[in-house]
Design a protein around this motif. Structure first.
Motif, PDB file in Angstrom:
ATOM      1  N   MET A  36       0.928  -1.175  -0.195  1.00 45.13           N
ATOM      2  CA  MET A  36      -0.003  -0.088   0.041  1.00 45.13           C
ATOM      3  C   MET A  36       1.182   1.363  -0.054  1.00 45.13           C
ATOM      4  SD  MET A  36      -2.893   1.203   2.826  1.00 45.13           S
ATOM      5  CE  MET A  36      -4.161   0.159   2.221  1.00 45.13           C
ATOM      6  N   GLU A  37       0.536   2.073  -0.983  1.00 44.20           N
ATOM      7  CA  GLU A  37       1.387   3.451  -1.071  1.00 44.20           C
ATOM      8  C   GLU A  37       0.863   4.322   0.208  1.00 44.20           C
ATOM      9  OE1 GLU A  37       1.349   5.222  -4.807  1.00 44.20           O
ATOM     10  OE2 GLU A  37       1.558   3.179  -5.897  1.00 44.20           O
ATOM     11  N   ILE A  38       1.784   5.347   0.378  1.00 42.63           N
ATOM     12  CA  ILE A  38       1.354   6.232   1.434  1.00 42.63           C
ATOM     13  C   ILE A  38       0.187   7.262   1.136  1.00 42.63           C
ATOM     14  CG2 ILE A  38       2.655   8.325   0.459  1.00 42.63           C
ATOM     15  CD1 ILE A  38       2.331   7.211   4.131  1.00 42.63           C
ATOM     16  N   THR A  39      -0.250   7.315  -0.067  1.00 43.62           N
ATOM     17  CA  THR A  39      -1.459   8.044  -0.254  1.00 43.62           C
ATOM     18  C   THR A  39      -2.749   7.145  -0.107  1.00 43.62           C
ATOM     19  OG1 THR A  39      -1.338   7.388  -2.588  1.00 43.62           O
ATOM     20  CG2 THR A  39      -0.622   9.609  -2.059  1.00 43.62           C
ATOM     21  N   GLY A  40      -2.455   5.833  -0.467  1.00 39.15           N
ATOM     22  CA  GLY A  40      -3.393   5.023  -0.203  1.00 39.15           C
ATOM     23  C   GLY A  40      -3.975   4.904   1.462  1.00 39.15           C
ATOM     24  N   PHE A  41      -2.822   4.819   1.941  1.00 38.25           N
ATOM     25  CA  PHE A  41      -2.704   4.865   3.622  1.00 38.25           C
ATOM     26  C   PHE A  41      -3.733   5.939   4.123  1.00 38.25           C
ATOM     27  CE2 PHE A  41      -1.128   5.393   7.835  1.00 38.25           C
ATOM     28  CZ  PHE A  41      -1.412   4.204   8.919  1.00 38.25           C
ATOM     29  N   PHE A  42      -3.544   7.141   3.740  1.00 35.89           N
ATOM     30  CA  PHE A  42      -3.973   8.469   4.219  1.00 35.89           C
ATOM     31  C   PHE A  42      -5.407   8.286   3.641  1.00 35.89           C
ATOM     32  CE2 PHE A  42       0.420  10.149   4.574  1.00 35.89           C
ATOM     33  CZ  PHE A  42       0.195  10.493   6.102  1.00 35.89           C
ATOM     34  N   THR A  43      -5.854   7.780   2.710  1.00 38.31           N
ATOM     35  CA  THR A  43      -7.110   7.914   2.216  1.00 38.31           C
ATOM     36  C   THR A  43      -7.925   6.601   2.854  1.00 38.31           C
ATOM     37  OG1 THR A  43      -6.355   8.168  -0.337  1.00 38.31           O
ATOM     38  CG2 THR A  43      -8.459   7.317   0.083  1.00 38.31           C
ATOM     39  N   ALA A  44      -7.224   5.695   3.292  1.00 36.38           N
ATOM     40  CA  ALA A  44      -8.044   4.533   4.171  1.00 36.38           C
ATOM     41  C   ALA A  44      -7.972   5.277   5.587  1.00 36.38           C
ATOM     42  CB  ALA A  44      -6.911   3.397   4.287  1.00 36.38           C
ATOM     43  N   LEU A  45      -7.275   6.165   6.275  1.00 34.92           N
ATOM     44  CA  LEU A  45      -7.674   6.780   7.295  1.00 34.92           C
ATOM     45  C   LEU A  45      -8.668   7.700   7.275  1.00 34.92           C
ATOM     46  CD1 LEU A  45      -3.960   7.389   8.804  1.00 34.92           C
ATOM     47  CD2 LEU A  45      -5.627   5.890   9.641  1.00 34.92           C
ATOM     48  N   ILE A  46      -8.664   8.307   6.309  1.00 36.84           N
ATOM     49  CA  ILE A  46      -9.753   9.542   6.203  1.00 36.84           C
ATOM     50  C   ILE A  46     -11.210   8.918   5.926  1.00 36.84           C
ATOM     51  CG2 ILE A  46     -10.773  11.248   4.651  1.00 36.84           C
ATOM     52  CD1 ILE A  46      -7.946  12.077   4.090  1.00 36.84           C
ATOM     53  N   ILE A  47     -10.925   7.551   4.949  1.00 39.37           N
ATOM     54  CA  ILE A  47     -12.470   6.805   4.882  1.00 39.37           C
ATOM     55  C   ILE A  47     -12.764   6.257   6.327  1.00 39.37           C
ATOM     56  CG2 ILE A  47     -13.425   4.809   3.816  1.00 39.37           C
ATOM     57  CD1 ILE A  47     -11.820   5.678   1.307  1.00 39.37           C
ATOM     58  N   GLY A  48     -11.928   5.990   7.085  1.00 37.09           N
ATOM     59  CA  GLY A  48     -12.260   5.155   8.451  1.00 37.09           C
ATOM     60  C   GLY A  48     -12.680   6.335   9.198  1.00 37.09           C
ATOM     61  N   LEU A  49     -12.397   7.184   9.195  1.00 33.22           N
ATOM     62  CA  LEU A  49     -12.796   8.303  10.228  1.00 33.22           C
ATOM     63  C   LEU A  49     -14.500   8.497   9.670  1.00 33.22           C
ATOM     64  CD1 LEU A  49      -9.925  11.051  10.213  1.00 33.22           C
ATOM     65  CD2 LEU A  49     -10.725   9.334  11.741  1.00 33.22           C
ATOM     66  N   VAL A  50     -14.905   8.802   8.465  1.00 30.71           N
ATOM     67  CA  VAL A  50     -15.912   8.867   8.007  1.00 30.71           C
ATOM     68  C   VAL A  50     -16.768   7.729   8.504  1.00 30.71           C
ATOM     69  CG1 VAL A  50     -17.329   9.134   6.087  1.00 30.71           C
ATOM     70  CG2 VAL A  50     -15.464  10.260   6.136  1.00 30.71           C
ATOM     71  N   ILE A  51     -16.078   6.510   8.276  1.00 30.73           N
ATOM     72  CA  ILE A  51     -16.994   5.384   8.582  1.00 30.73           C
ATOM     73  C   ILE A  51     -17.362   5.093  10.057  1.00 30.73           C
ATOM     74  CG2 ILE A  51     -16.610   2.629   8.932  1.00 30.73           C
ATOM     75  CD1 ILE A  51     -17.163   3.607   6.161  1.00 30.73           C
ATOM     76  N   GLY A  52     -16.445   5.923  10.918  1.00 36.64           N
ATOM     77  CA  GLY A  52     -16.585   5.700  12.403  1.00 36.64           C
ATOM     78  C   GLY A  52     -18.041   6.601  12.663  1.00 36.64           C
ATOM     79  N   ALA A  53     -17.875   7.830  12.000  1.00 38.72           N
ATOM     80  CA  ALA A  53     -19.116   8.721  12.206  1.00 38.72           C
ATOM     81  C   ALA A  53     -20.396   8.236  11.668  1.00 38.72           C
ATOM     82  CB  ALA A  53     -18.559   9.988  11.485  1.00 38.72           C
ATOM     83  N   LEU A  54     -20.441   7.354  10.765  1.00 43.61           N
ATOM     84  CA  LEU A  54     -21.594   6.687  10.189  1.00 43.61           C
ATOM     85  C   LEU A  54     -21.875   5.602  11.065  1.00 43.61           C
ATOM     86  CD1 LEU A  54     -20.855   6.561   6.445  1.00 43.61           C
ATOM     87  CD2 LEU A  54     -22.552   7.911   7.448  1.00 43.61           C
ATOM     88  N   GLY A  55     -21.062   4.767  11.527  1.00 43.37           N
ATOM     89  CA  GLY A  55     -21.265   3.922  12.455  1.00 43.37           C
ATOM     90  C   GLY A  55     -22.110   4.268  13.608  1.00 43.37           C
ATOM     91  N   ARG A  56     -21.444   5.468  14.043  1.00 43.49           N
ATOM     92  CA  ARG A  56     -21.991   6.191  15.303  1.00 43.49           C
ATOM     93  C   ARG A  56     -23.513   6.431  15.114  1.00 43.49           C
ATOM     94  NH1 ARG A  56     -18.991   9.327  20.064  1.00 43.49           N
ATOM     95  NH2 ARG A  56     -20.601   9.935  21.316  1.00 43.49           N
ATOM     96  N   LEU A  57     -23.922   7.081  13.931  1.00 45.68           N
ATOM     97  CA  LEU A  57     -25.094   7.491  13.537  1.00 45.68           C
ATOM     98  C   LEU A  57     -26.081   6.184  13.457  1.00 45.68           C
ATOM     99  CD1 LEU A  57     -24.369  10.483  10.950  1.00 45.68           C
ATOM    100  CD2 LEU A  57     -25.428  10.598  13.251  1.00 45.68           C
ATOM    101  N   VAL A  58     -25.626   4.924  13.092  1.00 40.62           N
ATOM    102  CA  VAL A  58     -26.452   4.019  12.835  1.00 40.62           C
ATOM    103  C   VAL A  58     -26.955   3.371  14.347  1.00 40.62           C
ATOM    104  CG1 VAL A  58     -26.318   1.528  12.063  1.00 40.62           C
ATOM    105  CG2 VAL A  58     -25.285   3.368  10.688  1.00 40.62           C
ATOM    106  N   VAL A  59     -26.145   3.263  15.210  1.00 38.46           N
ATOM    107  CA  VAL A  59     -26.365   2.939  16.703  1.00 38.46           C
ATOM    108  C   VAL A  59     -27.270   3.983  17.284  1.00 38.46           C
ATOM    109  CG1 VAL A  59     -25.432   2.303  18.844  1.00 38.46           C
ATOM    110  CG2 VAL A  59     -24.245   1.756  16.823  1.00 38.46           C
ATOM    111  N   PRO A  60     -28.630   3.250  17.705  1.00 43.62           N
ATOM    112  CA  PRO A  60     -29.734   4.191  18.415  1.00 43.62           C
ATOM    113  C   PRO A  60     -29.298   4.451  19.656  1.00 43.62           C
ATOM    114  CG  PRO A  60     -30.431   1.871  18.137  1.00 43.62           C
ATOM    115  CD  PRO A  60     -29.291   1.833  17.493  1.00 43.62           C
ATOM    116  N   GLY A  61     -29.844   5.664  20.101  1.00 45.83           N
ATOM    117  CA  GLY A  61     -29.642   6.152  21.602  1.00 45.83           C
ATOM    118  C   GLY A  61     -28.242   7.000  21.526  1.00 45.83           C
TER     119      GLY A  61
END
Length: 89
Positions: A1-26
């Motif tokens: 994995m190149e460095i740009t791919g790693f940073f892209t994965a981190l940014i996508i992971g941050l968005v995924i965490g926010a979406l995961g939190r929105l999915v969980v009720p309460g």
């Protein structure tokens, strides 16, 4: 994995965490940094699972991979919210 791919994965992971939190009720009583960390881990795990099923590289947007990532993030947020909430009582 190149460095740009790693940073892209981190940014996508941050968005995924926010979406995961929105999915969980309460309300989840966990810090935002933990939510984002869960999202990064869930993004990598979701990609691995999608690769195992052969749906990680499809034409267009990889909807199945995205749903797996958000699902893993939601599970992680729910589990850690339960553990973190009990610990702080």
């Amino acid at each position: 994995m190149e460095i740009t791919g790693f940073f892209t994965a981190l940014i996508i992971g941050l968005v995924i965490g926010a979406l995961g939190r929105l999915v969980v009720p309460g309300k989840q009583n966990i810090p935002i940094w933990l939510t984002l960390l869960i999202g990064v881990v869930a993004a990598f795990v979701g990609t691995l699972v999608a690769g195992a099923f052969g749906v990680d590289d499809t034409p267009g947007i990889d909807w199945i991979e995205l749903l797996l990532q958000v699902g893993f993030a939601a599970i992680g947020v729910a589990v850690f919210a339960g553990l973190y909430g009990r610990r702080r009582v």
